[in-house]
Scaffold this motif. Structure first.
Motif, mmCIF file in Angstrom:
data_model
loop_
_atom_site.group_PDB
_atom_site.id
_atom_site.type_symbol
_atom_site.label_atom_id
_atom_site.label_comp_id
_atom_site.label_asym_id
_atom_site.label_seq_id
_atom_site.Cartn_x
_atom_site.Cartn_y
_atom_site.Cartn_z
ATOM 1 N N LYS A 87 22.448 34.506 -9.959
ATOM 2 C CA LYS A 87 21.203 33.300 -10.623
ATOM 3 C C LYS A 87 20.005 33.623 -10.300
ATOM 4 C CE LYS A 87 20.594 28.171 -10.673
ATOM 5 N NZ LYS A 87 20.828 26.992 -10.325
ATOM 6 N N ASP A 88 19.847 34.046 -8.972
ATOM 7 C CA ASP A 88 18.495 34.345 -8.183
ATOM 8 C C ASP A 88 17.923 35.707 -8.848
ATOM 9 O OD1 ASP A 88 17.387 32.501 -6.681
ATOM 10 O OD2 ASP A 88 18.042 33.801 -4.723
ATOM 11 N N LYS A 89 18.844 36.516 -9.143
ATOM 12 C CA LYS A 89 18.258 37.924 -9.558
ATOM 13 C C LYS A 89 17.868 37.689 -11.124
ATOM 14 C CE LYS A 89 21.947 40.461 -7.341
ATOM 15 N NZ LYS A 89 21.521 41.807 -6.442
ATOM 16 N N ALA A 90 18.747 36.841 -11.858
ATOM 17 C CA ALA A 90 18.195 36.532 -13.375
ATOM 18 C C ALA A 90 17.026 35.630 -13.435
ATOM 19 C CB ALA A 90 19.356 35.679 -14.158
ATOM 20 N N HIS A 91 16.525 34.980 -12.408
ATOM 21 C CA HIS A 91 15.469 34.136 -12.312
ATOM 22 C C HIS A 91 14.307 34.947 -12.199
ATOM 23 C CE1 HIS A 91 12.437 30.948 -11.180
ATOM 24 N NE2 HIS A 91 12.346 31.546 -10.006
ATOM 25 N N PHE A 92 14.434 36.230 -11.434
ATOM 26 C CA PHE A 92 13.237 37.128 -11.045
ATOM 27 C C PHE A 92 13.196 37.996 -12.464
ATOM 28 C CE2 PHE A 92 13.427 35.807 -6.744
ATOM 29 C CZ PHE A 92 11.964 36.070 -6.537
ATOM 30 N N MET A 93 14.209 38.178 -13.077
ATOM 31 C CA MET A 93 14.251 39.125 -14.255
ATOM 32 C C MET A 93 13.092 38.013 -15.280
ATOM 33 S SD MET A 93 15.205 41.914 -13.620
ATOM 34 C CE MET A 93 15.310 41.396 -11.791
ATOM 35 N N THR A 94 13.522 36.908 -15.169
ATOM 36 C CA THR A 94 12.831 35.863 -16.315
ATOM 37 C C THR A 94 11.241 35.798 -15.780
ATOM 38 O OG1 THR A 94 14.780 34.287 -16.534
ATOM 39 C CG2 THR A 94 12.568 33.368 -16.959
ATOM 40 N N ILE A 95 10.824 35.972 -14.495
ATOM 41 C CA ILE A 95 9.629 35.882 -13.992
ATOM 42 C C ILE A 95 8.847 37.271 -14.688
ATOM 43 C CG2 ILE A 95 7.910 36.079 -12.176
ATOM 44 C CD1 ILE A 95 10.085 34.149 -10.835
ATOM 45 N N ALA A 96 9.688 38.243 -14.686
ATOM 46 C CA ALA A 96 9.011 39.634 -15.013
ATOM 47 C C ALA A 96 8.957 39.467 -16.373
ATOM 48 C CB ALA A 96 10.129 40.888 -14.486
ATOM 49 N N TYR A 97 9.733 38.962 -17.077
ATOM 50 C CA TYR A 97 9.652 38.893 -18.712
ATOM 51 C C TYR A 97 8.500 38.258 -19.036
ATOM 52 C CZ TYR A 97 11.017 37.922 -23.577
ATOM 53 O OH TYR A 97 11.024 38.070 -24.814
ATOM 54 N N GLY A 98 8.227 36.958 -18.212
ATOM 55 C CA GLY A 98 7.043 36.262 -18.614
ATOM 56 C C GLY A 98 5.594 37.056 -18.276
ATOM 57 N N SER A 99 5.642 37.791 -17.187
ATOM 58 C CA SER A 99 4.625 38.628 -16.874
ATOM 59 C C SER A 99 4.292 39.464 -17.935
ATOM 60 C CB SER A 99 4.587 39.482 -15.631
ATOM 61 O OG SER A 99 4.649 38.427 -14.551
ATOM 62 N N ALA A 100 5.452 40.246 -18.494
ATOM 63 C CA ALA A 100 5.166 41.165 -19.860
ATOM 64 C C ALA A 100 4.606 40.489 -20.927
ATOM 65 C CB ALA A 100 6.561 41.885 -19.980
ATOM 66 N N ILE A 101 5.072 39.371 -21.310
ATOM 67 C CA ILE A 101 4.492 38.627 -22.276
ATOM 68 C C ILE A 101 3.155 38.105 -21.991
ATOM 69 C CG2 ILE A 101 4.724 36.562 -23.785
ATOM 70 C CD1 ILE A 101 6.970 38.625 -24.273
ATOM 71 N N GLU A 102 2.709 37.812 -20.895
ATOM 72 C CA GLU A 102 1.326 37.466 -20.511
ATOM 73 C C GLU A 102 0.302 38.750 -20.821
ATOM 74 O OE1 GLU A 102 -1.273 36.080 -16.549
ATOM 75 O OE2 GLU A 102 0.950 36.031 -16.380
ATOM 76 N N LEU A 103 0.866 39.896 -20.332
ATOM 77 C CA LEU A 103 0.354 41.161 -20.572
ATOM 78 C C LEU A 103 -0.012 41.480 -22.064
ATOM 79 C CD1 LEU A 103 -1.002 43.671 -19.389
ATOM 80 C CD2 LEU A 103 1.157 44.555 -19.367
ATOM 81 N N LEU A 104 1.016 41.275 -22.786
ATOM 82 C CA LEU A 104 0.803 41.404 -24.265
ATOM 83 C C LEU A 104 -0.196 40.554 -24.664
ATOM 84 C CD1 LEU A 104 1.611 42.602 -26.967
ATOM 85 C CD2 LEU A 104 3.484 40.656 -27.187
ATOM 86 N N ASN A 105 -0.120 39.170 -24.461
ATOM 87 C CA ASN A 105 -1.303 38.414 -24.838
ATOM 88 C C ASN A 105 -2.805 38.856 -24.453
ATOM 89 O OD1 ASN A 105 -2.388 35.905 -25.611
ATOM 90 N ND2 ASN A 105 -3.051 35.600 -23.487
ATOM 91 N N SER A 120 7.044 44.389 -9.908
ATOM 92 C CA SER A 120 7.159 43.960 -8.407
ATOM 93 C C SER A 120 8.620 42.783 -8.698
ATOM 94 C CB SER A 120 6.138 42.932 -7.859
ATOM 95 O OG SER A 120 5.066 43.965 -7.666
ATOM 96 N N ASN A 121 8.514 41.933 -9.653
ATOM 97 C CA ASN A 121 9.641 41.011 -9.581
ATOM 98 C C ASN A 121 11.036 41.699 -10.061
ATOM 99 O OD1 ASN A 121 8.787 38.131 -9.495
ATOM 100 N ND2 ASN A 121 7.133 38.847 -10.549
ATOM 101 N N ILE A 122 11.064 42.930 -11.128
ATOM 102 C CA ILE A 122 12.368 43.445 -11.162
ATOM 103 C C ILE A 122 12.620 44.016 -9.698
ATOM 104 C CG2 ILE A 122 13.401 45.529 -12.009
ATOM 105 C CD1 ILE A 122 11.390 45.175 -14.252
ATOM 106 N N ALA A 123 11.842 44.526 -8.759
ATOM 107 C CA ALA A 123 12.263 44.957 -7.637
ATOM 108 C C ALA A 123 12.741 43.798 -6.616
ATOM 109 C CB ALA A 123 11.095 45.642 -6.621
ATOM 110 N N GLU A 124 12.049 42.813 -6.656
ATOM 111 C CA GLU A 124 12.317 41.620 -5.668
ATOM 112 C C GLU A 124 13.575 41.183 -6.230
ATOM 113 O OE1 GLU A 124 10.643 37.717 -3.694
ATOM 114 O OE2 GLU A 124 9.392 38.681 -5.111
#
Length: 120
Positions: A62-80, A50-54
């Motif tokens: 800068k906004d695009k990169a910010h949403f990729m950072t959020i997507a990355y964080g969600s992936a790390i959360e899922l790994l945890n 969803s964050n990649i799409a948004e």
């Protein structure tokens, strides 16, 4: 049929497939986990794609990169959460290793996309 830019991204395709896999795996969790770990894993797995799409719809790099950072964080959360699921014997070691491999592939691609946006 018109395709939005995010639908062409390999990382988006992979992350949607990961979310589907998480729904199937977490559906096998005990009912006591319905509102716990199962729900958490489902939400953050959907958050990745969803964050990649948004992010791709944003106007500035800068906004695009910010949403990729959020997507990355969600992936790390899922790994945890996958690590915790393995430790609680909710998933097999094989399933855990498979999820870890997929998450690593996705995070590498998200990071590359984020870096691309930061350079433009």
């Amino acid at each position: 049929m018109h395709k939005y830019s995010f639908e062409k991204l390999e990382v988006w395709k992979e992350s949607t497939q990961l979310a589907i896999k998480i729904y199937k795996i977490s559906g096998l969790f005990p009912s006591r986990e319905k509102f716990g770990l199962s729900s958490q894993m489902r939400r953050c797995s959907v958050s990745i794609s969803s964050n990649i799409a948004e992010g791709t719809s944003r106007l500035t790099s800068k906004d695009k990169a910010h949403f990729m950072t959020i997507a990355y964080g969600s992936a790390i959360e899922l790994l945890n959460q996958a690590i915790i699921s393995k430790e609680l014997s909710l998933i097999t070691n094989e399933s855990y290793l498979d999820l870890r491999k997929e998450i690593e592939s996705i995070t590498n691609k998200i990071n590359a996309l984020r870096n691309h946006f930061l350079k433009t």
